[in-house]
Write an enzyme that holds these catalytic residues in place. Structure first.
Site, short mmCIF file in Angstrom:
data_model
loop_
_atom_site.label_atom_id
_atom_site.label_comp_id
_atom_site.label_asym_id
_atom_site.label_seq_id
_atom_site.Cartn_x
_atom_site.Cartn_y
_atom_site.Cartn_z
N SER A 1 0.83 -1.21 0.00
CA SER A 1 0.00 0.00 0.00
C SER A 1 0.86 1.25 0.00
O SER A 1 1.97 1.25 0.57
CB SER A 1 -0.86 -0.02 1.27
OG SER A 1 -1.48 1.21 1.46
N TYR B 1 -1.42 -0.64 10.62
CA TYR B 1 -1.72 -1.28 9.33
C TYR B 1 -0.57 -1.02 8.36
O TYR B 1 -0.03 -1.95 7.73
CB TYR B 1 -3.04 -0.74 8.76
CG TYR B 1 -3.22 -1.03 7.30
CD1 TYR B 1 -3.39 -2.34 6.84
CD2 TYR B 1 -3.21 0.00 6.34
CE1 TYR B 1 -3.54 -2.62 5.49
CE2 TYR B 1 -3.36 -0.27 4.99
CZ TYR B 1 -3.52 -1.57 4.57
OH TYR B 1 -3.65 -1.84 3.23
N LYS C 1 2.39 -3.68 6.59
CA LYS C 1 2.76 -3.82 5.17
C LYS C 1 4.27 -3.59 4.99
O LYS C 1 4.95 -4.30 4.24
CB LYS C 1 1.99 -2.81 4.31
CG LYS C 1 0.51 -3.08 4.22
CD LYS C 1 0.22 -4.31 3.37
CE LYS C 1 -1.24 -4.63 3.30
NZ LYS C 1 -1.54 -5.91 2.67
P1 NAD Z 1 -10.91 -7.01 1.61
O1 NAD Z 1 -11.05 -7.00 3.08
O2 NAD Z 1 -12.11 -6.77 0.77
O3 NAD Z 1 -10.24 -8.39 1.13
C1 NAD Z 1 -9.32 -9.09 1.93
C2 NAD Z 1 -9.75 -10.55 1.95
O4 NAD Z 1 -8.81 -11.29 2.73
C3 NAD Z 1 -11.13 -10.74 2.59
O5 NAD Z 1 -11.93 -11.52 1.74
C4 NAD Z 1 -10.83 -11.48 3.90
O6 NAD Z 1 -11.87 -12.36 4.25
C5 NAD Z 1 -9.54 -12.19 3.58
N1 NAD Z 1 -8.64 -12.46 4.71
C6 NAD Z 1 -8.21 -11.60 5.67
N2 NAD Z 1 -7.36 -12.21 6.50
C7 NAD Z 1 -7.23 -13.50 6.06
C8 NAD Z 1 -6.50 -14.62 6.49
N3 NAD Z 1 -5.70 -14.55 7.57
N4 NAD Z 1 -6.58 -15.78 5.79
C9 NAD Z 1 -7.40 -15.86 4.71
N5 NAD Z 1 -8.14 -14.83 4.26
C10 NAD Z 1 -8.06 -13.66 4.92
O7 NAD Z 1 -9.77 -5.95 1.25
P2 NAD Z 1 -9.33 -5.40 -0.16
O8 NAD Z 1 -9.68 -3.96 -0.21
O9 NAD Z 1 -9.75 -6.29 -1.23
O10 NAD Z 1 -7.74 -5.47 0.03
C11 NAD Z 1 -6.99 -6.57 -0.42
C12 NAD Z 1 -5.52 -6.34 -0.08
O11 NAD Z 1 -5.10 -5.12 -0.66
C13 NAD Z 1 -5.25 -6.21 1.42
O12 NAD Z 1 -4.03 -6.86 1.71
C14 NAD Z 1 -5.11 -4.73 1.63
O13 NAD Z 1 -4.29 -4.41 2.72
C15 NAD Z 1 -4.48 -4.30 0.32
N6 NAD Z 1 -4.74 -2.88 0.00
C16 NAD Z 1 -6.03 -2.44 -0.09
C17 NAD Z 1 -6.29 -1.10 -0.36
C18 NAD Z 1 -7.70 -0.59 -0.47
O14 NAD Z 1 -7.87 0.61 -0.53
N7 NAD Z 1 -8.71 -1.42 -0.51
C19 NAD Z 1 -5.21 -0.21 -0.54
C20 NAD Z 1 -3.91 -0.70 -0.46
C21 NAD Z 1 -3.68 -2.05 -0.18
C1 UD1 Z 2 -7.25 5.42 3.62
C2 UD1 Z 2 -6.20 4.86 4.53
C3 UD1 Z 2 -5.16 4.16 3.69
C4 UD1 Z 2 -5.80 3.09 2.82
C5 UD1 Z 2 -6.88 3.77 1.96
C6 UD1 Z 2 -7.63 2.81 1.11
C7 UD1 Z 2 -6.16 6.44 6.42
C8 UD1 Z 2 -5.38 7.48 7.14
N1 UD1 Z 2 -5.60 5.95 5.30
O1 UD1 Z 2 -6.62 6.33 2.75
O2 UD1 Z 2 -4.22 3.54 4.54
O3 UD1 Z 2 -4.83 2.50 1.96
O4 UD1 Z 2 -7.82 4.40 2.85
O5 UD1 Z 2 -8.31 1.88 1.89
O6 UD1 Z 2 -7.23 6.03 6.84
N2 UD1 Z 2 -12.91 11.75 3.01
C9 UD1 Z 2 -13.94 12.61 3.33
N3 UD1 Z 2 -15.09 12.09 3.81
C10 UD1 Z 2 -15.26 10.74 3.99
C11 UD1 Z 2 -14.21 9.86 3.67
C12 UD1 Z 2 -13.03 10.40 3.18
O7 UD1 Z 2 -13.82 13.84 3.17
O8 UD1 Z 2 -16.34 10.33 4.46
C13 UD1 Z 2 -11.67 12.30 2.45
C14 UD1 Z 2 -10.43 12.04 3.28
O9 UD1 Z 2 -10.24 13.04 4.24
C15 UD1 Z 2 -9.33 12.00 2.20
C16 UD1 Z 2 -10.05 11.45 0.97
O10 UD1 Z 2 -11.44 11.65 1.21
O11 UD1 Z 2 -8.91 13.31 1.91
C17 UD1 Z 2 -9.80 9.96 0.75
O12 UD1 Z 2 -10.10 9.26 1.95
P1 UD1 Z 2 -10.14 7.66 2.01
O13 UD1 Z 2 -10.98 7.13 0.91
O14 UD1 Z 2 -10.50 7.28 3.41
O15 UD1 Z 2 -8.65 7.22 1.67
P2 UD1 Z 2 -7.26 7.67 2.37
O16 UD1 Z 2 -7.49 8.46 3.59
O17 UD1 Z 2 -6.40 8.24 1.31
#
Ligand code: NAD
Ligand code: UD1
Length: 338
Positions: free
Chosen positions: A124, A148, A152
């Site tokens: 991330s 978190y 990572k």
């Molecule tokens: P998500 O929660 O929708 O998907 C994660 C999946 O992993 C879920 O289905 C959950 O049931 C499963 N899981 C969690 N722990 C587990 C374990 N110990 N064993 C087996 N399954 C397990 O999240 P996502 O948004 O799809 O994210 C996927 C990956 O991407 C994560 O590693 C997350 O940290 C990373 N990531 C997500 C974002 C984002 O904004 N969504 C941003 C950066 C990185």
């Molecule tokens: C957050 C996480 C980041 C994660 C990412 C995607 C934090 C500090 N960071 O990032 O680790 O990888 O989500 O899951 O939580 N905002 C509003 N109103 C809302 C929600 C968000 O104004 O109800 C604004 C926030 O202040 C920010 C932008 O929208 O400026 C994006 O927010 P968000 O979607 O939560 O992502 P990040 O904060 O970038």
């Protein structure tokens, strides 16, 4: 290739599963369903007409993972299974370190024991912490500011140690910026439990009437309109980055002076909260009422990627616009609300 996709039932994993199936890879999903639903499997089958193997289980179970690697003759693993809520990680750090770090170590142990040494890891942009400069390139120092993000970062450090010690490993870490949007079918998407923390799912809930208005967290940042700026990337572009990573997994190139190959996965463009609101309104012909609230703790003014390294070395580039992200996001929510 035969791919083990951990966390493949989740938001991003289900999209990657579809991209892999579309490219004729054989997909085995391991997920403990702690943050996803078994219904996703039916959607995957329906959309792709292919059936991924699904095993309900935990990556912390090393024996189970090793058995899957052998039974399904796995060539490469894409590791997404993990917990991802920043706020929850602050209140329950041990749970995060256990699930994310021990999960990764268990997976690596199983992979080594089966001589499966190709891995794409889901990292991330959070690993960078508060940006010193923009756009954020991979040269930016890592100083994650929550458990978190640290989980990572520590996993990346473990992966670096591994590739230094044993040159047979092929590992790519992808540092995602802000994934949003949904598959064009509208059948899978980001469906957080309870009140969403992230911007796009919250806007979806305002659009569907579940919330009266969007809370805009701060309009006094040093950005063009005062609201926070982020690099939103369509989840389908993000999925394709994993295909590109697999295609380059054994090139054994050390792209910069780091042991581990890591890549920013973003568009390189920053959009403010109000930019996203307006794009959503225009794309979907809807009003999104909003009110300005105080800044959210831990938020930063701006974060957006320099994606050149991924563009040049993986041959991957994000294609979809913010309008397409907003359209597909609402398309999924509409289907869900019906
Ligand atoms: P998500 O929660 O929708 O998907 C994660 C999946 O992993 C879920 O289905 C959950 O049931 C499963 N899981 C969690 N722990 C587990 C374990 N110990 N064993 C087996 N399954 C397990 O999240 P996502 O948004 O799809 O994210 C996927 C990956 O991407 C994560 O590693 C997350 O940290 C990373 N990531 C997500 C974002 C984002 O904004 N969504 C941003 C950066 C990185
Ligand atoms: C957050 C996480 C980041 C994660 C990412 C995607 C934090 C500090 N960071 O990032 O680790 O990888 O989500 O899951 O939580 N905002 C509003 N109103 C809302 C929600 C968000 O104004 O109800 C604004 C926030 O202040 C920010 C932008 O929208 O400026 C994006 O927010 P968000 O979607 O939560 O992502 P990040 O904060 O970038």
């Amino acid at each position: 290739m035969n791919i083990l996709l951990t966390g493949g039932m989740g938001y991003i994993g289900s999209h990657i599963a579809l991209s892999l199936l579309h490219d004729k890879h054989k997909v085995t999903i391991l997920d403990n369903l702690s943050n996803s639903n078994i219904e996703v499997l039916n959607s995957l089958k329906f959309i792709s007409s292919e059936e991924p193997n699904f095993i309900k289980g935990d990556v912390i179970n090393t024996e189970l993972v090793a058995k899957l690697l052998k039974d399904y003759k796995v060539d490469a693993v894409i590791h997404l299974a993990g917990l991802k809520a920043v706020g929850e990680s602050v209140s329950r750090p041990v749970m995060y370190y256990k699930n994310n770090i021990l999960g990764a170590v268990s997976l690596l142990e199983a992979m080594k024991s089966c001589n499966v040494l190709n891995l794409v890891f889901s990292s991330s942009a959070t690993v960078y912490g508060i940006p010193n400069f923009l756009p954020i390139s991979e040269e930016h120092p890592c100083k994650p500011n929550n458990p978190y993000g640290r989980s990572k970062f520590y996993i990346e450090e473990i992966l670096s140690d591994l590739v230094i010690t044993d040159k047979n490993w092929n590992i790519i870490s992808l540092r995602y910026f802000n994934p949003v949007g949904s598959h064009e079918s509208g059948l899978i998407g980001d469906h957080p439990n309870g009140i969403p923390n992230n911007l796009m799912p919250f806007i979806n809930q305002v659009a569907s009437g579940q919330q009266t208005h969007l809370k805009v967290f701060g309009n006094d940042y040093d950005t063009p309109d005062g609201t926070g700026v982020r690099d939103y990337i369509h989840v389908e572009d993000l999925s394709n980055a994993h295909l590109a990573a697999l295609n380059n997994i054994d090139s054994n190139n050390n792209y910069q002076n780091y042991p581990l190959n890591f890549f920013n996965i973003g568009t390189g463009k920053g959009y403010s909260v109000l930019d996203v609101v307006h794009a959503f309104e225009l794309a979907n012909r809807l009003d999104i009422p909003y009110k300005i609230y105080p800044r959210r703790d831990g938020d930063i003014a701006s974060s957006f990627a320099d994606p050149k390294k991924a563009n040049n070395f993986l041959g991957w580039k994000a294609k979809q616009s913010i309008d397409e992200m907003c359209l597909s996001s609402w398309n999924f929510q509409k289907n869900k609300s019906q």
